[in-house]
Design a protein around this motif. Structure first.
Motif, PDB file in Angstrom:
ATOM      1  N   ARG A 162       4.068  -3.201 -11.930  1.00 52.72           N
ATOM      2  CA  ARG A 162       3.846  -2.406 -13.381  1.00 52.72           C
ATOM      3  C   ARG A 162       3.814  -0.871 -13.275  1.00 52.72           C
ATOM      4  N   ALA A 163       3.031  -0.418 -12.013  1.00 55.20           N
ATOM      5  CA  ALA A 163       3.301   1.240 -11.937  1.00 55.20           C
ATOM      6  C   ALA A 163       4.453   1.624 -11.880  1.00 55.20           C
ATOM      7  N   LEU A 164       5.417   0.709 -11.292  1.00 55.42           N
ATOM      8  CA  LEU A 164       6.834   1.514 -11.190  1.00 55.42           C
ATOM      9  C   LEU A 164       7.519   1.290 -12.519  1.00 55.42           C
ATOM     10  N   THR A 165       7.170   0.408 -13.143  1.00 58.10           N
ATOM     11  CA  THR A 165       7.691   0.434 -14.704  1.00 58.10           C
ATOM     12  C   THR A 165       7.166   1.333 -15.531  1.00 58.10           C
ATOM     13  N   LEU A 192      11.142   2.666  -3.115  1.00 59.54           N
ATOM     14  CA  LEU A 192      10.688   2.749  -4.341  1.00 59.54           C
ATOM     15  C   LEU A 192      11.781   3.205  -5.595  1.00 59.54           C
ATOM     16  N   ALA A 193      12.361   4.488  -4.748  1.00 57.94           N
ATOM     17  CA  ALA A 193      13.392   5.173  -5.724  1.00 57.94           C
ATOM     18  C   ALA A 193      14.402   4.165  -6.202  1.00 57.94           C
ATOM     19  N   THR A 249      14.951  -0.100 -12.548  1.00 60.61           N
ATOM     20  CA  THR A 249      14.019  -0.297 -13.671  1.00 60.61           C
ATOM     21  C   THR A 249      14.665   0.446 -14.995  1.00 60.61           C
ATOM     22  N   ILE A 250      15.019   1.970 -14.770  1.00 58.77           N
ATOM     23  CA  ILE A 250      15.599   2.885 -15.669  1.00 58.77           C
ATOM     24  C   ILE A 250      16.901   2.142 -16.217  1.00 58.77           C
ATOM     25  N   VAL A 278       5.061   9.293  -7.195  1.00 56.21           N
ATOM     26  CA  VAL A 278       4.521   8.745  -5.949  1.00 56.21           C
ATOM     27  C   VAL A 278       3.801   7.597  -6.495  1.00 56.21           C
ATOM     28  N   LEU A 279       3.784   6.340  -5.631  1.00 54.45           N
ATOM     29  CA  LEU A 279       3.012   5.283  -5.978  1.00 54.45           C
ATOM     30  C   LEU A 279       1.643   5.538  -5.937  1.00 54.45           C
ATOM     31  N   VAL A 280       1.203   6.290  -4.829  1.00 57.65           N
ATOM     32  CA  VAL A 280      -0.274   6.561  -4.773  1.00 57.65           C
ATOM     33  C   VAL A 280      -0.585   7.950  -4.395  1.00 57.65           C
ATOM     34  N   ASP A 281      -1.943   8.570  -5.270  1.00 52.61           N
ATOM     35  CA  ASP A 281      -2.084   9.870  -4.887  1.00 52.61           C
ATOM     36  C   ASP A 281      -3.334   9.680  -4.465  1.00 52.61           C
TER      37      ASP A 281
END
Length: 198
Positions: free
Chosen positions: A14-17, A45-46, A52-53, A132-135
């Motif tokens: 969901r986060a990447l979407t 992740l890239a 997804t794009i 970034v996935l996580v900050d």
């Protein structure tokens, strides 16, 4: 050491979407977009973001994706052990394009500073964005992510472990407490389960 899971596989997806949608909105579409992951997990992740794009925008046939190793550009090589350099693969020219750097965890900001230096050796993009996935906070440099999957405030004696199926066989993000009664706390550094020094 104790660890607690903060993101499951579905949460990561969901986060990447969401990040993918935000990148498209910020760039006003998929044109002139280059997505570069920072090894190791940033590259994975890239690729997921690029895929997804492509699903969101069927016309996004020219979104370029690659990898940017920053090992030899780090400013702490003399003071800490670091990874073996990984391949850099920048697809075509980045001149005049929007480059989105992708990493798993944003921490001190030093990895991203190194990435900006490395990027300068490959051309002059119109703009550079950071996803970034996580900050986890604790910035040492004035660097901010444009697209964040999850903000996870943490203490300096905790580590963020990112597991991705392609390299780890499972998929989740956990916070691990490294402080124990008998073990002195060392400064946060890279972990074998996902970099924690970006």
């Amino acid at each position: 050491m104790m660890a607690r899971t903060v993101l499951q596989q579905a949460d990561i997806a969901r986060a990447l979407t969401r990040i993918s949608h935000e990148i498209l909105e910020s760039n006003r579409g998929p044109d002139n977009l280059v997505i570069l992951g920072i090894p190791t997990r940033g590259v994975l992740l890239a690729q997921r973001i690029a895929d997804t794009i492509a699903r969101i925008e069927p016309s996004a046939t020219d979104v370029q994706v690659g990898s940017l190793d920053v090992t030899m550009y780090r400013d702490d090589l003399a003071h800490s052990l670091t990874r073996t350099p990984a391949p850099t693969s920048v697809p075509g020219s980045i001149d005049g394009k929007t480059v989105v750097l992708v990493d798993d965890v944003l921490f001190s900001g030093r990895t991203i500073r190194a990435a900006l230096d490395a990027l300068g050796d490959h051309g002059r993009p119109r703009a550079v964005r950071l996803a970034v996935l996580v900050d986890r906070g604790h910035r040492e440099l004035p660097i901010r992510a444009d697209f964040v999957g999850k903000n996870l405030p943490s203490s300096t004696d905790e580590r963020i472990n990112v597991h991705l199926a392609e390299v780890d066989g499972d998929e989740f993000v956990s916070i691990e407490t490294t402080r124990t009664e008998s073990t002195p706390v060392e400064s946060s550094s890279a972990t074998t389960n996902g970099r924690d020094d970006a």
